[in-house]
Each structure stands twice: as structure tokens, then as C-alpha cells.
Design a protein around this motif. Structure first.
Motif, short mmCIF file in Angstrom:
data_model
loop_
_atom_site.label_atom_id
_atom_site.label_comp_id
_atom_site.label_asym_id
_atom_site.label_seq_id
_atom_site.Cartn_x
_atom_site.Cartn_y
_atom_site.Cartn_z
N THR A 288 72.05 8.36 46.27
CA THR A 288 70.87 8.88 46.96
C THR A 288 69.78 7.80 46.94
O THR A 288 69.96 6.76 46.30
N ASN A 289 68.67 8.07 47.62
CA ASN A 289 67.57 7.11 47.61
C ASN A 289 66.94 7.01 46.22
O ASN A 289 66.21 6.08 45.93
N ASP A 290 67.24 7.97 45.34
CA ASP A 290 66.72 7.96 43.98
C ASP A 290 67.83 7.43 43.06
O ASP A 290 68.87 8.08 42.90
N PRO A 291 67.62 6.26 42.46
CA PRO A 291 68.67 5.68 41.63
C PRO A 291 69.05 6.57 40.44
O PRO A 291 70.13 6.41 39.86
N GLY A 292 68.19 7.54 40.13
CA GLY A 292 68.47 8.44 39.01
C GLY A 292 69.24 9.70 39.40
O GLY A 292 69.49 10.56 38.56
N VAL A 293 69.61 9.83 40.68
CA VAL A 293 70.32 11.04 41.13
C VAL A 293 71.53 10.64 41.97
O VAL A 293 71.42 9.86 42.91
N ARG A 294 72.70 11.19 41.62
CA ARG A 294 73.90 10.97 42.45
C ARG A 294 74.53 12.32 42.76
O ARG A 294 74.31 13.31 42.04
N VAL A 295 75.30 12.34 43.84
CA VAL A 295 75.95 13.59 44.27
C VAL A 295 77.46 13.39 44.17
O VAL A 295 77.99 12.38 44.62
N ILE A 296 78.14 14.37 43.56
CA ILE A 296 79.60 14.30 43.57
C ILE A 296 80.13 15.39 44.51
O ILE A 296 79.56 16.48 44.61
N ILE A 297 81.22 15.06 45.22
CA ILE A 297 81.80 15.98 46.20
C ILE A 297 83.06 16.60 45.61
O ILE A 297 84.02 15.88 45.29
N VAL A 298 83.03 17.93 45.43
CA VAL A 298 84.18 18.64 44.84
C VAL A 298 84.51 19.86 45.69
O VAL A 298 83.72 20.26 46.55
N ARG A 299 85.67 20.47 45.44
CA ARG A 299 86.01 21.72 46.13
C ARG A 299 84.98 22.79 45.77
O ARG A 299 84.52 22.84 44.62
N GLU B 122 75.59 20.63 53.85
CA GLU B 122 74.64 20.60 54.96
C GLU B 122 73.39 21.42 54.65
O GLU B 122 72.27 21.00 54.93
N GLU B 123 73.60 22.62 54.08
CA GLU B 123 72.46 23.51 53.86
C GLU B 123 71.65 23.15 52.62
O GLU B 123 70.53 23.61 52.44
N THR B 124 72.22 22.30 51.76
CA THR B 124 71.48 21.85 50.57
C THR B 124 70.61 20.63 50.90
O THR B 124 69.59 20.40 50.23
N LEU B 125 70.98 19.88 51.96
CA LEU B 125 70.24 18.66 52.29
C LEU B 125 68.73 18.89 52.46
O LEU B 125 67.93 18.14 51.88
N PRO B 126 68.30 19.93 53.21
CA PRO B 126 66.85 20.14 53.35
C PRO B 126 66.16 20.46 52.02
O PRO B 126 65.00 20.11 51.82
N LEU B 127 66.89 21.12 51.11
CA LEU B 127 66.30 21.44 49.80
C LEU B 127 66.13 20.15 49.00
O LEU B 127 65.11 19.94 48.33
N LEU B 128 67.13 19.27 49.07
CA LEU B 128 67.04 17.98 48.38
C LEU B 128 65.87 17.17 48.95
O LEU B 128 65.11 16.55 48.22
N GLU B 129 65.77 17.22 50.26
CA GLU B 129 64.69 16.49 50.93
C GLU B 129 63.33 16.96 50.42
O GLU B 129 62.43 16.16 50.21
N ALA B 130 63.21 18.28 50.20
CA ALA B 130 61.95 18.84 49.68
C ALA B 130 61.65 18.30 48.28
O ALA B 130 60.49 18.28 47.85
N ALA B 131 62.69 17.85 47.59
CA ALA B 131 62.49 17.25 46.26
C ALA B 131 62.41 15.73 46.36
O ALA B 131 62.44 15.02 45.34
N GLY B 132 62.35 15.22 47.60
CA GLY B 132 62.23 13.77 47.82
C GLY B 132 63.54 13.02 47.67
O GLY B 132 63.57 11.81 47.50
N ILE B 133 64.66 13.77 47.74
CA ILE B 133 65.97 13.13 47.55
C ILE B 133 66.75 13.12 48.87
O ILE B 133 66.93 14.16 49.49
N ARG B 134 67.21 11.94 49.26
CA ARG B 134 68.02 11.79 50.47
C ARG B 134 69.37 11.21 50.11
O ARG B 134 69.44 10.18 49.44
N VAL B 135 70.44 11.90 50.53
CA VAL B 135 71.78 11.36 50.26
C VAL B 135 72.02 10.25 51.28
O VAL B 135 71.83 10.46 52.48
N THR B 136 72.41 9.07 50.80
CA THR B 136 72.46 7.92 51.71
C THR B 136 73.84 7.70 52.33
O THR B 136 74.03 6.78 53.09
N GLU B 137 74.82 8.58 51.99
CA GLU B 137 76.13 8.46 52.61
C GLU B 137 76.55 9.83 53.14
O GLU B 137 76.12 10.86 52.63
N ASP B 138 77.41 9.82 54.16
CA ASP B 138 77.85 11.07 54.79
C ASP B 138 79.27 11.40 54.32
O ASP B 138 80.21 10.66 54.62
N PRO B 139 79.44 12.53 53.60
CA PRO B 139 80.78 12.84 53.07
C PRO B 139 81.82 13.11 54.16
O PRO B 139 83.01 13.03 53.91
#
Ligand SMILES: Nc1ncnc2c1ncn2[C@@H]1O[C@H](COP(=O)(O)OP(=O)(O)OP(=O)(O)O)[C@@H](O)[C@H]1O
Ligand SMILES: O=P(O)(O)OC[C@H]1O[C@H](OP(=O)(O)OP(=O)(O)O)[C@H](O)[C@@H]1O
Length: 217
Positions: free
Chosen positions: A43-54, A16-33
């Protein structure tokens, strides 16, 4: 072809707290974990993906290059040791502190001064070991994976080492904070090889994170 970037995040406050920082870099995660069972998020950038880990696995994924970069708490980084990780930015998010706490009636100062062995339950065994060694206090460490606050209440330990933010979990369990070990916030961690090989892709994102972080401070 531009390199694909993989960012490792944990669900909950760090995501949650990283989302605004990503947004500042023009990156929006398109799915909700929280809604999806997927562990690789687009993400909206085909060159960036997010993995969800512990949370405690973030440094491991980044260390081995399975993720190029990630966000991890200082608590987790201290336990991991930071090998293979470049830590350029304190993001000032997920802020709390690492403390020693005991049951309200327990005389911690006497216990420590008498030189008796103190039983300490914690998920953060390395941090606890270092802290008590620096004070010359002998401890028996009991490794737990959660709900540390319960340990002194049921006689598993004399003390706990855990994270405190508002203090409400301690209060709800009739525990008191007796020592402050360190302030905690989350850091951006980058795989050292990726930093060199994918610098062109990473640099603008790191700069955007840095700007957004300093604007918030
Ligand atoms: N109450 C809190 N307030 C603010 N920040 C916190 C708090 N508790 C933990 N943190 C920070 O957020 C990070 C992630 O915490 P989170 O609760 O999502 O994972 P966790 O349950 O500690 O980890 P794991 O799932 O690996 O056991 C922690 O490593 C710490 O740096
Ligand atoms: O001082 P407080 O504000 O009560 O926060 C401290 C609690 O937060 C963390 O747990 P966890 O992440 O499981 O709990 P949370 O998400 O409910 O804060 C930590 O292990 C404490 O139990």
C-alpha cells in the motif's frame, strides 16, 4: 520502530468494497489483485500490507495472527465460530441474506411437517445444522463447496442453504426461496493479541472505518 500491519482480504466484492474504507483511513492499495498473481500487496503506507486469501480463510489468518485484521462475511464468521477474533464493526458491505431454497415444484412445508428427513446441500453446514435443529427438522447435510443451486435440479438434495442477493441465480435455476435464515454483511475482524499490542497503529484505522461506514449508512 512502528509495528507493521497485515490486512487479510478476499478478491472480488470484499476487496472492492473495502477499498473506499481504506481510502478513508488514508490507505491506497498500489497493486490490483485481479491483474497480479501476487498474494501480498503493498500500500502507499509502508506500515500496512494486504494479503489476498480465500473468503472463508480470512478468520483463520486473523485468528492465528498471520494477519492483524481482516474483512469477512457474517456467513463465514458464523461457520468459523469467531474464536480469537474481536469483531468491532459491521461494515455494511457485501450485503445479502442466507436462505433455504427448493425447486419450484417441491412442497417444502409438507416435507417439513411430515417429519421426514430433508436432504440439504450447502457450503454452510454449521449454520444449516443450527437452523434446522432450532425448528426441530431432521436433516441430512451434504457438504458442497459451490454451485449449490445445482443440487436440487439433479436430485442431490431436496433443499439448499445458500446466499441470495438479487435472487437472479435462484430464478435462473427455477428455485424458490422458502425461508430466510439471517441477513448477511461483512465485519471487520481483529486479532485479539494485535488489538492490545498494536493498538496505537490499529485504532486510527478502526476509527476511520467506523466513520466511513456510518457516513454511508
Ligand atoms: N451475491 C452476493 N451479494 C452480496 N454479497 C455476497 C454475495 N455472495 C456472497 N456475498 C458475501 O461476500 C462474501 C465473499 O464472497 P465471495 O463470492 O467473494 O467468496 P466465496 O466464493 O463465497 O468464498 P470462497 O472463495 O472462500 O469459497 C461472502 O462470504 C458473503 O458474505
Ligand atoms: O441472488 P444473486 O444476486 O444471484 O446472488 C446469489 C449468488 O451469489 C453468490 O455466489 P457467487 O459469489 O459465486 O456469485 P456472484 O459473484 O456472481 O454473485 C451465492 O452463492 C449465490 O450463488
Amino acid at each position: 520502530m512502528t509495528a507493521q500491519l497485515t490486512l487479510a482480504l478476499s478478491k472480488g466484492r470484499i476487496f472492492e468494497e473495502t477499498l473506499p474504507l481504506l481510502e478513508a483511513a488514508g490507505i491506497r492499495v498500489t497493486e490490483d489483485p485481479e491483474k497480479s498473481r501476487k498474494l501480498i500487496l503493498a500500500t502507499n503506507d509502508p506500515g500496512v500490507r494486504v494479503i489476498i486469501v480465500r473468503a472463508s480463510d480470512v478468520p483463520t489468518y486473523v485468528q492465528y495472527g498471520a494477519a492483524d485484521f481482516g474483512v469477512a462475511g457474517k456467513d463465514v464468521l458464523h461457520e468459523h465460530g469467531g474464536e480469537g477474533l474481536y469483531q468491532p464493526i459491521d461494515l455494511n458491505i457485501a450485503k445479502c441474506r442466507m436462505s433455504v431454497a427448493v425447486s419450484a415444484g417441491f412442497d417444502y412445508q409438507s416435507a417439513v411437517h411430515q417429519g421426514a428427513r430433508l436432504r440439504v446441500a450447502t457450503k454452510y453446514t454449521e449454520t444449516a445444522r443450527e437452523h434446522f435443529a432450532s425448528k426441530g427438522v431432521h436433516v441430512d447435510l451434504i457438504k458442497l463447496y459451490g454451485s449449490m443451486e445445482l443440487a436440487p435440479l439433479v436430485g442431490l438434495s431436496d433443499a439448499i442453504v445458500d446466499l441470495v442477493s438479487t435472487g437472479s441465480t435462484l430464478r435462473a435455476n427455477n428455485l424458490v426461496e422458502v425461508e430466510h435464515i439471517m441477513d448477511i454483511s461483512s465485519r471487520l475482524v481483529v486479532n485479539q493479541a494485535a488489538l492490545k499490542l498494536k493498538r496505537e497503529r490499529l485504532q486510527p484505522i478502526l476509527e476511520a472505518f467506523e466513520r466511513a461506514t456510518s457516513l454511508k449508512a
